[in-house]
Write a protein that holds these residues in place. Sequence first.
Motif, PDB file in Angstrom:
ATOM      1  N   ALA A  99       0.626  -1.352   0.054  1.00 12.08           N
ATOM      2  CA  ALA A  99      -0.263   0.319  -0.109  1.00 12.08           C
ATOM      3  C   ALA A  99       1.180   1.105   0.185  1.00 12.08           C
ATOM      4  O   ALA A  99       1.680   1.525   0.594  1.00 12.08           O
ATOM      5  N   GLY A 100       0.457   2.295  -1.089  1.00 14.62           N
ATOM      6  CA  GLY A 100       1.321   3.082  -0.995  1.00 14.62           C
ATOM      7  C   GLY A 100       2.622   3.649  -2.099  1.00 14.62           C
ATOM      8  O   GLY A 100       2.503   4.594  -2.658  1.00 14.62           O
ATOM      9  N   ALA A 101       2.128   2.269  -2.609  1.00 18.08           N
ATOM     10  CA  ALA A 101       3.086   2.355  -3.889  1.00 18.08           C
ATOM     11  C   ALA A 101       1.886   3.393  -4.892  1.00 18.08           C
ATOM     12  O   ALA A 101       1.199   2.870  -4.984  1.00 18.08           O
ATOM     13  N   ARG A 102       3.152   3.911  -6.078  1.00 18.29           N
ATOM     14  CA  ARG A 102       2.003   4.811  -6.621  1.00 18.29           C
ATOM     15  C   ARG A 102       1.052   3.586  -8.022  1.00 18.29           C
ATOM     16  O   ARG A 102      -0.283   4.642  -8.390  1.00 18.29           O
ATOM     17  N   THR A 103       1.628   2.625  -8.644  1.00 14.89           N
ATOM     18  CA  THR A 103       0.443   2.199  -8.986  1.00 14.89           C
ATOM     19  C   THR A 103      -0.109   0.632  -9.043  1.00 14.89           C
ATOM     20  O   THR A 103       1.483   0.211  -8.508  1.00 14.89           O
ATOM     21  N   ASP A 104      -0.552   0.169  -8.733  1.00 14.20           N
ATOM     22  CA  ASP A 104      -1.053  -1.268  -8.746  1.00 14.20           C
ATOM     23  C   ASP A 104      -2.389  -2.009  -9.076  1.00 14.20           C
ATOM     24  O   ASP A 104      -3.481  -1.645  -8.420  1.00 14.20           O
TER      25      ASP A 104
ATOM     26  N   TYR B  32      -4.664   8.610 -11.451  1.00 15.85           N
ATOM     27  CA  TYR B  32      -4.570   7.102 -11.761  1.00 15.85           C
ATOM     28  C   TYR B  32      -5.994   7.180 -12.133  1.00 15.85           C
ATOM     29  O   TYR B  32      -6.920   7.149 -11.723  1.00 15.85           O
ATOM     30  N   LYS B  93      -8.026   6.491  -8.719  1.00 21.19           N
ATOM     31  CA  LYS B  93      -7.267   6.017  -7.739  1.00 21.19           C
ATOM     32  C   LYS B  93      -6.489   6.750  -6.811  1.00 21.19           C
ATOM     33  O   LYS B  93      -6.359   8.283  -7.606  1.00 21.19           O
ATOM     34  N   GLY B  98      -0.739   8.767   1.509  1.00 19.15           N
ATOM     35  CA  GLY B  98      -0.204   6.446   1.696  1.00 19.15           C
ATOM     36  C   GLY B  98      -1.151   5.686   1.107  1.00 19.15           C
ATOM     37  O   GLY B  98      -0.657   4.391   0.856  1.00 19.15           O
ATOM     38  N   ASN B  99      -2.001   6.171   1.673  1.00 19.80           N
ATOM     39  CA  ASN B  99      -3.373   4.774   1.554  1.00 19.80           C
ATOM     40  C   ASN B  99      -3.977   4.938   0.069  1.00 19.80           C
ATOM     41  O   ASN B  99      -4.423   6.415  -0.169  1.00 19.80           O
ATOM     42  N   GLU B 100      -3.598   4.535  -1.050  1.00 19.64           N
ATOM     43  CA  GLU B 100      -4.536   4.058  -2.596  1.00 19.64           C
ATOM     44  C   GLU B 100      -6.077   3.343  -2.089  1.00 19.64           C
ATOM     45  O   GLU B 100      -6.591   2.676  -1.313  1.00 19.64           O
TER      46      GLU B 100
END
Lengths: 117, 114
Positions: A99-104, B32, B93, B98-100
């Motif tokens: 969690a917190g990664a730019r894209t996922d 995103y 998104k 820090g949470n997506e």
Amino acid sequence: EAGVAQSPRYKIIEKRQSVAFWCNPISGHATLYWYQQILGQGPKLLIQFQNNGVVDDSQLPKDRFSAERLKGVDSTLKIQPAKLEDSAVYLCASSPRLAGARTDTQYFGPGTRLTVL
Amino acid sequence: GESVGLHLPTLSVQEGDNSIINCAYSNSASDYFIWYKQESGKGPQFIIDIRSNMDKRQGQRVTVLLNKTVKHLSLQIAATQPGDSAVYFCAEKISNFGNEKLTFGTGTRLTIIP
């Protein structure tokens, strides 16, 4: 690569009964999500886990819904007691990155269709 | 508040023609965007994504266009096939501390006419 597994695929219960759904994410995926998809709508996030910890449960109706991911792999979502408006498809998804990664990219399971009578 | 909406709930296209599915979003902080395809009885399947610093991205038979000025997103499917019949969702998104969080629109049902 095996996908996200969910069971049961279908469940019919009466209101005020309890129900539980199970999800096995893709192997190695750290993040797991539960979504509720009401007929004719897009999925709505209920809860997000990072390993075995909760990252976001702001939209989980905590008076009746609970979820756990004790060992950071499988997860269960429970409804107790169920209401008519809980009739929906419950989708589980997993993603490989933290969690917190730019894209996922999230990979979804087939869902459990719940009907509350 | 944030929302993702679709202009048309249903769309019918002749097989072999191109189709365009539109989506409007309201949160300018979204960084995103993703298009998902959902067939009956299945979970959403990732099709293509685009970052907010891009205005176009192409995949196999699919192109996503992003117009940040009017907060509009579109999915173009070229040479449609019967297997393209499904409900298509756009999702945005948003990163928050820090949470997506992925927010889905209502969806557009695309029907390919043989």
